[in-house]
Scaffold this active site. Structure first.
Site, PDB file in Angstrom:
ATOM      1  N   LYS A 166     -16.890  28.659 -29.987  1.00  0.00           N
ATOM      2  CA  LYS A 166     -17.356  28.060 -28.734  1.00  0.00           C
ATOM      3  C   LYS A 166     -16.653  28.570 -27.485  1.00  0.00           C
ATOM      4  O   LYS A 166     -15.453  28.818 -27.477  1.00  0.00           O
ATOM      5  CB  LYS A 166     -17.150  26.545 -28.794  1.00  0.00           C
ATOM      6  CG  LYS A 166     -17.980  25.888 -29.871  1.00  0.00           C
ATOM      7  CD  LYS A 166     -19.326  25.479 -29.369  1.00  0.00           C
ATOM      8  CE  LYS A 166     -19.194  24.112 -28.744  1.00  0.00           C
ATOM      9  NZ  LYS A 166     -20.460  23.697 -28.184  1.00  0.00           N
ATOM     10  N   GLU A 194     -18.848  21.385 -16.033  1.00  0.00           N
ATOM     11  CA  GLU A 194     -19.081  20.009 -16.495  1.00  0.00           C
ATOM     12  C   GLU A 194     -18.225  19.021 -15.709  1.00  0.00           C
ATOM     13  O   GLU A 194     -18.674  17.932 -15.334  1.00  0.00           O
ATOM     14  CB  GLU A 194     -18.787  19.892 -17.988  1.00  0.00           C
ATOM     15  CG  GLU A 194     -19.811  20.642 -18.833  1.00  0.00           C
ATOM     16  CD  GLU A 194     -19.384  20.729 -20.290  1.00  0.00           C
ATOM     17  OE1 GLU A 194     -20.130  20.259 -21.143  1.00  0.00           O
ATOM     18  OE2 GLU A 194     -18.298  21.265 -20.580  1.00  0.00           O
ATOM     19  N   THR A 243     -40.247  24.797 -11.428  1.00  0.00           N
ATOM     20  CA  THR A 243     -40.513  23.447 -10.939  1.00  0.00           C
ATOM     21  C   THR A 243     -40.750  22.620 -12.196  1.00  0.00           C
ATOM     22  O   THR A 243     -41.301  23.143 -13.175  1.00  0.00           O
ATOM     23  CB  THR A 243     -41.746  23.388 -10.007  1.00  0.00           C
ATOM     24  OG1 THR A 243     -42.894  23.776 -10.754  1.00  0.00           O
ATOM     25  CG2 THR A 243     -41.596  24.307  -8.803  1.00  0.00           C
ATOM     26  N   HIS A 244     -40.283  21.398 -12.198  1.00  0.00           N
ATOM     27  CA  HIS A 244     -40.316  20.570 -13.421  1.00  0.00           C
ATOM     28  C   HIS A 244     -39.553  21.250 -14.554  1.00  0.00           C
ATOM     29  O   HIS A 244     -39.813  20.994 -15.717  1.00  0.00           O
ATOM     30  CB  HIS A 244     -41.751  20.286 -13.869  1.00  0.00           C
ATOM     31  CG  HIS A 244     -42.663  19.850 -12.760  1.00  0.00           C
ATOM     32  ND1 HIS A 244     -42.882  18.534 -12.443  1.00  0.00           N
ATOM     33  CD2 HIS A 244     -43.382  20.580 -11.860  1.00  0.00           C
ATOM     34  CE1 HIS A 244     -43.717  18.459 -11.416  1.00  0.00           C
ATOM     35  NE2 HIS A 244     -44.018  19.684 -11.037  1.00  0.00           N
ATOM     36  N   SER A 278     -13.267  25.277 -28.218  1.00  0.00           N
ATOM     37  CA  SER A 278     -13.318  24.039 -28.994  1.00  0.00           C
ATOM     38  C   SER A 278     -12.185  24.075 -30.002  1.00  0.00           C
ATOM     39  O   SER A 278     -11.911  25.117 -30.590  1.00  0.00           O
ATOM     40  CB  SER A 278     -14.672  23.948 -29.707  1.00  0.00           C
ATOM     41  OG  SER A 278     -14.561  23.116 -30.852  1.00  0.00           O
ATOM     42  N   SER A 293       0.825  -1.217   0.000  1.00  0.00           N
ATOM     43  CA  SER A 293       0.000   0.000   0.000  1.00  0.00           C
ATOM     44  C   SER A 293       0.853   1.259   0.000  1.00  0.00           C
ATOM     45  O   SER A 293       0.307   2.372  -0.085  1.00  0.00           O
ATOM     46  CB  SER A 293      -0.951   0.003   1.203  1.00  0.00           C
ATOM     47  OG  SER A 293      -0.244  -0.189   2.403  1.00  0.00           O
ATOM     48  N   ASN A 298     -16.959  26.913 -23.780  1.00  0.00           N
ATOM     49  CA  ASN A 298     -17.634  25.794 -23.122  1.00  0.00           C
ATOM     50  C   ASN A 298     -17.493  25.843 -21.598  1.00  0.00           C
ATOM     51  O   ASN A 298     -16.465  26.275 -21.077  1.00  0.00           O
ATOM     52  CB  ASN A 298     -17.062  24.473 -23.644  1.00  0.00           C
ATOM     53  CG  ASN A 298     -17.406  24.252 -25.097  1.00  0.00           C
ATOM     54  OD1 ASN A 298     -18.459  24.679 -25.565  1.00  0.00           O
ATOM     55  ND2 ASN A 298     -16.502  23.618 -25.828  1.00  0.00           N
TER      56      ASN A 298
HETATM   57  N1  ARG Z   1      -1.265  -1.426   5.019  1.00  0.00           N
HETATM   58  C1  ARG Z   1      -2.149  -2.040   5.929  1.00  0.00           C
HETATM   59  C2  ARG Z   1      -3.591  -1.484   5.786  1.00  0.00           C
HETATM   60  O1  ARG Z   1      -3.767  -0.471   5.216  1.00  0.00           O
HETATM   61  C3  ARG Z   1      -1.684  -1.810   7.334  1.00  0.00           C
HETATM   62  C4  ARG Z   1      -2.185  -2.826   8.299  1.00  0.00           C
HETATM   63  C5  ARG Z   1      -1.560  -4.149   8.013  1.00  0.00           C
HETATM   64  N2  ARG Z   1      -1.916  -5.109   9.011  1.00  0.00           N
HETATM   65  C6  ARG Z   1      -1.781  -6.426   8.792  1.00  0.00           C
HETATM   66  N3  ARG Z   1      -2.146  -7.192   9.758  1.00  0.00           N
HETATM   67  N4  ARG Z   1      -1.299  -6.900   7.679  1.00  0.00           N
HETATM   68  O2  ARG Z   1      -4.537  -2.058   6.204  1.00  0.00           O
END
Ligand code: ARG
Length: 466
Positions: A282, A289, A154-155, A276, A22, A284
């Site tokens: 144009k 958007e 409305t509508h 554009s 992560s 835009n």
């Molecule tokens: N990167 C992990 C998460 O976001 C941290 C916790 C990891 N814990 C574990 N028991 N592997 O959840």
């Protein structure tokens, strides 16, 4: 060094190893990780797990890591599993073996629960600040609009005239509620999971109250199983943002619609438009958007988040790692939306003449006409029928109610008198909505004053958190 290799005889499949990391996204949490680690280190020293000199070098190491966190080069690490692993690795590089002591009596499960709370808390504060600026811009525009009028719908069919200020304040109401929801979410999330350990509570007698107050939390979480696996706070936050994104998308839609040649109420600011590549004429409404489109992403984030938690057994499961990116995505998306929208609102121009012309035709005084008859004792249902017939007469002759001769009108509405016409002017129609929350100018003036007060209170609260 891995955080958990001892029990394993085989190396990880390299694809799996990379895939489960992560760190590429949770590096956003590094300042929160450093803050939480500092609090934990102090608690370890108080529990005599760290000597004072070990504590000193851990705190200095953490400080250095915090200082370098803004440097993308420093964060380049293909091996760190997550932000917790990264900080531990860097600490060991900086201070040696003592760095490995920091993980005593804690778990990444409580760390991520803590870091993510801290991230959501500071995102709430940043968003509140942004909402304060946006509301400032909106209320200022409403004040500047004075007595300018426009149709309400409305509508999407013309309904009754309203003050432009009244229309703008409708959006202010939505954003005030969003702000209140964020404040409410902040109250509930502000509890400290540190000391919860992996699942059952730390194995060391850590001073949870001290960690709680160091990190600015209101109290320690009450249950370690819940604390390490709860993501309610993230769900509430992102759901609040999804509703806020919906409010912005409604605003954006009206700006897009009202800037069309057919409406012509709004002149798009060039600074927030694009051209554009094909059609030279144009201009835009891309800013609006994109804001309308971003709502889809944030609604998706909210859906992903709540679906991740559905059916998870207690306590921590790695699925919970999947709750991070929707939080980051929604928070970052909405921070940008709030700031772009505030800039747009300050820059957009209104064509008050066209708005007023549109508000003055198309039978938007028909309801006031019916109420004129009601005031003369005609039961509303009959008054409605009579004015409806009068409108039909006008439609056939391409004229407005106020252009209808009295003798013609009296064929449908025998109770109408010469004073009928003075009740149909734009001023009279606006003035008859003289009720709290209505569009009568005096009521709108009062609403503006109240919006100013609420805005000042919001800014005061932000100041208290700063
Ligand atoms: N990167 C992990 C998460 O976001 C941290 C916790 C990891 N814990 C574990 N028991 N592997 O959840």
């Amino acid at each position: 060094m891995k955080m958990w290799a001892g029990r394993f005889r085989q190396p990880l499949d390299p694809r799996f190893e990379q895939w489960q990391r992560s760190f590429p996204f949770d590096q956003r949490l590094i300042e929160d990780e450093v803050a939480a680690s500092r609090a934990h280190a102090r608690a370890l020293a108080a529990a005599r797990v760290l000597s004072q000199s070990e504590l000193g070098s851990i705190l200095r190491g953490l400080e250095q890591i915090g200082q370098q966190a803004a440097n993308p080069e420093f964060l380049r690490d293909e091996e760190a599993e997550d932000v917790h692993h990264f900080v531990e690795k860097q600490l060991v590089v900086l201070i040696g073996e003592a760095g490995y002591k920091l993980h005593s009596g804690r778990s990444r499960n409580e760390q991520i629960a803590t870091d993510l709370r801290l991230y959501v808390r500071r995102s709430v504060d940043e968003l509140q600040h942004g909402l304060g600026e946006l509301l400032e811009a909106l209320v200022t525009r409403a004040e500047k609009a004075g007595l300018a009028t426009m149709p309400s719908y409305t509508h999407l069919q013309p309904a009754e005239p309203v003050l432009v200020a009244h229309w703008l304040l409708a959006y202010a109401e939505m954003f005030f509620r969003d702000s209140a929801r964020l404040a409410d979410c902040r109250k509930r999330l502000n509890q400290c999971p540190l000391g919860s350990g992996a699942v059952a509570g730390s194995t060391l007698p850590l001073d949870r109250a001290a960690m709680t107050s160091e990190l600015g939390f209101d109290q320690p979480t009450a249950n370690s199983l819940d604390a390490t696996s709860d993501r309610d706070f993230a769900i509430e936050f992102v759901q609040t943002l999804s509703l806020m994104a919906v409010h912005f998308s409604r605003f954006a839609e009206e700006m897009i619609l009202f800037s069309t040649r057919e409406f012509g109420f709004v002149r798009l600011p060039e600074a927030f438009s694009t051209g554009s590549s094909a059609m030279p004429q144009k201009q835009n409404p891309d800013a609006m958007e994109l804001i309308r489109g971003k709502a889809a992403r944030v609604i998706g984030d909210a859906t992903a988040l709540i679906t991740t938690v559905k059916g998870l057994p207690l306590a921590y499961n790695k699925d919970l790692q999947e709750t991070q990116e929707p939080v980051f995505s929604a928070a970052e998306t909405m921070q940008a939306v709030v700031s772009i929208a505030a800039g747009f609102i300050s820059a957009v121009e209104f064509d008050y003449e066209r708005m007023q012309a549109a508000a003055s035709s198309g039978f938007m005084n028909a309801m006031a006409a019916a109420h004129y008859l009601v005031a003369r004792g005609v039961p509303f249902r009959h008054a409605h029928e009579q004015i409806g017939q009068a409108v039909q007469w006008c439609v056939e002759r391409h004229c407005e109610l106020e252009e209808m001769p009295l003798d013609e009108l009296r064929r449908f509405a025998p109770d109408a008198g010469q004073d009928f016409y003075s009740h149909l002017t734009l001023d009279a129609v606006l003035g008859c909505h003289d009720v709290e929350g209505g569009t009568a100018p005096a009521r709108v003036r009062q609403a503006l004053a109240e919006a100013r007060e609420r805005l000042a209170a919001l800014k005061g609260e932000l100041h208290a958190h700063a």
